[in-house]
Motif scaffolding. Structure first.
Motif, PDB file in Angstrom:
ATOM      1  N   GLN A 181      40.658  37.817  43.897  1.00 37.73           N
ATOM      2  CA  GLN A 181      40.798  38.270  42.516  1.00 37.73           C
ATOM      3  C   GLN A 181      39.561  39.036  42.067  1.00 37.73           C
ATOM      4  O   GLN A 181      39.648  39.928  41.229  1.00 37.73           O
TER       5      GLN A 181
ATOM      6  N   GLU B 189      41.263  33.082  45.084  1.00 41.05           N
ATOM      7  CA  GLU B 189      40.282  33.214  44.011  1.00 41.05           C
ATOM      8  C   GLU B 189      39.245  34.287  44.339  1.00 41.05           C
ATOM      9  O   GLU B 189      38.872  35.097  43.485  1.00 41.05           O
TER      10      GLU B 189
ATOM     11  N   SER C 175      37.088  38.144  40.248  1.00 35.59           N
ATOM     12  CA  SER C 175      36.619  37.907  38.879  1.00 35.59           C
ATOM     13  C   SER C 175      35.497  36.874  38.793  1.00 35.59           C
ATOM     14  O   SER C 175      34.920  36.684  37.723  1.00 35.59           O
TER      15      SER C 175
ATOM     16  N   SER D 134      31.783  35.170  39.328  1.00 31.80           N
ATOM     17  CA  SER D 134      30.404  35.656  39.360  1.00 31.80           C
ATOM     18  C   SER D 134      29.897  35.634  40.800  1.00 31.80           C
ATOM     19  O   SER D 134      30.525  35.036  41.679  1.00 31.80           O
TER      20      SER D 134
END
Length: 78
Positions: free
Chosen positions: A28, A25, A30, A32
């Motif tokens: 990635q 994760e 992406s 915040s």
């Protein structure tokens, strides 16, 4: 995602698998900034749990080897 206190209840495999998901994760990119920090902290906790498990496993193996060597020495002395 579970709470930090839940990390201590995880098996090695559970902690490792969740750590893989956290790293994926983060990679990635992406999330915040706040989510990334939360994931990083969780990953640190999971990595520590895995390390603790491995250290414990090594200690058990070392103890078993020492016991085996000790019993081998005792057998040779008899």
């Amino acid at each position: 995602m579970s709470t930090p206190s839940d990390v201590q209840a995880l098996s090695y495999e559970q902690a490792r698998d969740e750590l893989v998901r956290v790293v994926s994760e983060l990679e990635q990119g992406s999330a915040s900034l706040e989510d990334s920090l939360r994931l990083w902290e969780r990953g640190e906790q999971l990595a520590q749990r895995c390390e603790d498990w491995l250290i414990g496993a090594k200690a058990r193996l070392d103890a078993a080897r020492a016991a085996q060597l000790g019993s081998g020495t005792a057998d040779a002395a008899q």
